[in-house]
Design an enzyme around this catalytic site. Structure first.
Site, PDB file in Angstrom:
ATOM      1  N   GLY A 367      44.872   0.367   7.942  1.00 19.56           N
ATOM      2  CA  GLY A 367      44.027  -0.798   8.176  1.00 19.56           C
ATOM      3  C   GLY A 367      44.832  -2.074   8.303  1.00 19.56           C
ATOM      4  CE  LYS A 373      47.982  -5.843   0.389  1.00 20.50           C
ATOM      5  NZ  LYS A 373      49.114  -5.701   1.351  1.00 20.50           N
ATOM      6  CB  THR A 379      37.444  -1.365   3.199  1.00 19.65           C
ATOM      7  OG1 THR A 379      38.573  -1.952   3.853  1.00 19.65           O
ATOM      8  CG2 THR A 379      36.453  -2.436   2.805  1.00 19.65           C
ATOM      9  CG  ASN A 381      40.096  -0.058   6.940  1.00 19.51           C
ATOM     10  OD1 ASN A 381      38.984  -0.405   6.555  1.00 19.51           O
ATOM     11  ND2 ASN A 381      41.189  -0.775   6.699  1.00 19.51           N
ATOM     12  CD  GLU A 438      36.686  -3.542   8.226  1.00 21.86           C
ATOM     13  OE1 GLU A 438      37.664  -4.151   7.763  1.00 21.86           O
ATOM     14  OE2 GLU A 438      35.724  -4.116   8.780  1.00 21.86           O
ATOM     15  CE1 TYR A 454      44.969   1.829   3.045  1.00 26.48           C
ATOM     16  CE2 TYR A 454      46.696   1.518   1.391  1.00 26.48           C
ATOM     17  CZ  TYR A 454      45.660   1.004   2.165  1.00 26.48           C
ATOM     18  OH  TYR A 454      45.324  -0.307   2.053  1.00 26.48           O
ATOM     19  NE  ARG A 467      25.824  -8.886   6.335  1.00 25.41           N
ATOM     20  CZ  ARG A 467      26.995  -9.077   6.945  1.00 25.41           C
ATOM     21  NH1 ARG A 467      27.023  -9.394   8.249  1.00 25.41           N
ATOM     22  NH2 ARG A 467      28.134  -8.959   6.285  1.00 25.41           N
ATOM     23  CG  PHE A 472      30.072 -15.155   7.524  1.00 26.10           C
ATOM     24  CD1 PHE A 472      28.863 -15.514   6.956  1.00 26.10           C
ATOM     25  CD2 PHE A 472      30.303 -13.819   7.831  1.00 26.10           C
ATOM     26  CE1 PHE A 472      27.887 -14.560   6.695  1.00 26.10           C
ATOM     27  CE2 PHE A 472      29.338 -12.861   7.573  1.00 26.10           C
ATOM     28  CZ  PHE A 472      28.130 -13.235   7.010  1.00 26.10           C
TER      29      PHE A 472
END
Length: 531
Positions: A367, A373, A379, A381, A438, A454, A467, A472
């Site tokens: 990812g 971080k 997450t 990925n 993710e 991983y 949603r 943002f």
């Protein structure tokens, strides 16, 4: 849309009365539907139904109004029927079929053109008999109570004050039949600020509603109560204005549809677009959709049975309402199916993916190092390259469901997961070059994931949608929304069916060699399954 079916019903009812034999006339008179038939579904147009207990003398006096204008109404109904037949014949002559959208548009246009001049009667004193007013007040009282209850899940005094600020939409308001009851009940409930938007299809109805609203407001000392009117088809209004109002923070605490729901062209469409106009931050603070009928579902069913072309749908029973809302973010809150009909539905932050459950299996990629971080939300990925073009048809957005990790100490644990599918647009200039999955595994004290995974193979089963993916203005806003997404997903997966049990998929969870049926191989695969 609201105005049309109801008014068509008015005309049809006149013809039924005129053509009725004497036995049928006495039976109908006893049931008090001589007047009610004429109204059909148009309590919302500024008139109300006559309750069966209404004095016979009142009903007979009112019936004279119908007979005096029956000739004109007969001609209007004849014209309406001829226009419909001509439209159909013209289409068939051209060797075409009127598609659903054209039928709907014709349906709306004919209502508006035919019933403009009937608004004067709908605005008359006879429209709302005294014995119906208590029923209407009860419906409004239930509606506002449900709204206040949905906003009162806090002990904060400042928020409690805010709970008394209410904005509502009256769909099919007509000439404003419910306006006086909004003011009266709001006053009794000590609502601080009340904003009412009355919406109707017919221009003359809206014009009279505006006049009635101004007269009503001028007669009250409440300066913080407002009523405005809008002339529009509700579905069109919700679709085109819902998103813009959301940006302005002007969504509604409640929407009421009084005696008009059965007349809409498509009930599921109406339920769905209603959610575009309702507030919803989380399960504790959500808008209310209220569907009412003062004479109840059985009475409405008789109208539908006698004239299904005009009263297009029955009022749904509780089970049917629940089925319609399965893929719509609405949950039944209160349901009264007695002498009157009252169904309130609460908007939820989630939607069950009725048409498609998505499953993915693949190896976790390194990812971009953002989740844990930068955002404090680690997450796992899965890159788009693992799934060929499978993600092309998956809408970007935030999903939730269940997942587990293969070949680790956690392999026997099914975790609730919240998943973003998209490009991370808030990271301007560093967006994902490809659409990725993710997945955040929601752990607790009893089921922790000690190390990163991983290179591990994970499986995801997604059945809920929260949603669309959004950009943002700042990272704090993004982090706040992510935490809210986690909270909403965790609640749904722990408390709401079918999310709570849908993770119990033995084949997907226990089969060592599971390969998705939609594509892929033993290293990575996917499955889009119809529920």
């Amino acid at each position: 849309m609201v105005s049309l079916t109801a008014k068509s019903a008015f005309l049809v009812s006149i013809m039924l009365v005129i053509s009725m034999n004497i036995n049928n006339f006495m039976r109908m008179k006893t049931r008090s539907v001589l007047f009610a038939h004429a109204f059909k579904e148009r309590v919302g147009t500024g008139l109300a139904f006559v309750h069966p207990s209404s004095p016979a003398s009142n009903r007979l006096v009112r019936s004279n109004n119908f007979y005096s204008s029956s000739s004109r109404l007969f001609e209007q109904k004849k014209t309406l029927s001829e226009m419909q037949q001509e439209a159909t014949s013209s289409s068939l002559d051209k060797g075409t079929v009127i598609d659903e959208e054209n039928k709907k548009e014709s349906y709306l246009d004919l209502q508006k053109k035919t019933f403009q001049d009937l608004s004067t009667f709908f605005n008359s004193d006879e429209a709302t008999p005294d014995d119906v007013k208590p029923i209407l007040k009860t419906l409004v009282s239930n509606f506002l109570t449900d709204i206040i209850d949905s906003k009162s899940n806090t002990d904060d005094e400042a928020d409690s004050t805010q709970n008394k600020d209410i904005s509502i939409m009256d769909v099919g308001c007509g000439t404003g039949a419910l306006f006086p009851f909004f003011i009266e009940v709001a006053d009794e409930m000590n609502i601080s600020n009340l904003k009412v938007v009355g919406l109707d299809l017919t221009p003359d109805m809206v014009s009279k509603a505006e006049q009635n609203a101004q007269a009503l407001l001028s007669s009250t000392s409440k300066t913080n109560y407002t009523i405005e009117t809008v002339q529009s088809d509700f579905v069109e209004y919700a679709v085109h204005l819902g998103d813009s109002k959301k940006k302005n923070g002007e969504l509604f605490d409640g929407i009421i549809m009084n005696s008009v729901f059965g007349n809409f062209w498509d009930l599921e469409e109406v339920l769905s677009v209603s959610t575009k106009c309702l507030k919803c931050t989380d399960i504790e603070n959500s808008g209310i959709l209220c569907i009412t009928h003062p004479l109840g579902r059985d009475f409405h069913y008789n109208l539908h049975k006698e004239n299904p072309q005009t009263v297009k749908h029955e009022l749904p029973r509780k089970t049917s309402m629940g089925e319609m809302c399965q893929s719509i973010p609405l949950d039944i809150l209160n349901f009264i199916d007695d002498s009157y009909y009252y169904a309130s539905l609460k908007k939820t932050p989630w939607r069950f993916m009725q048409n498609q459950k998505m499953k993915f299996r693949g190896k976790v990629d390194n990812g971009y190092g953002r989740g844990g971080k930068k955002l404090g939300v680690p997450t796992a990925n899965l890159p788009e390259s693992l799934f060929s073009k499978a993600l092309n048809d998956v809408n970007t957005g935030v999903y939730f469901g269940w997942g587990f990790i293969e070949s680790s100490s956690s392999s026997n644990i099914c975790y609730p997961v919240v998943v973003n599918v998209g490009y991370s647009p808030t990271f301007q200039g560093a967006e994902n070059p490809e659409k990725i999955i993710e997945a955040h595994f929601m752990t607790d004290e009893n089921n922790k994931i000690e190390n990163d995974f991983y290179g591990e193979t994970i499986r995801l089963s997604l059945s809920g949608f929260l949603r669309p993916e959004m950009k943002f203005d700042s990272f704090p806003e993004l982090i706040s929304q992510i935490n809210l997404d986690i909270q909403n997903a965790k609640y749904a997966l722990g408390n709401v069916e079918p999310f709570r049990t849908i993770g119990d998929d033995s084949e997907f969870l226990s089969s060592a060699d599971w390969i998705g049926k939609s594509g892929g191989d033993e290293s990575a695969s996917w499955e889009f399954k119809m529920n």
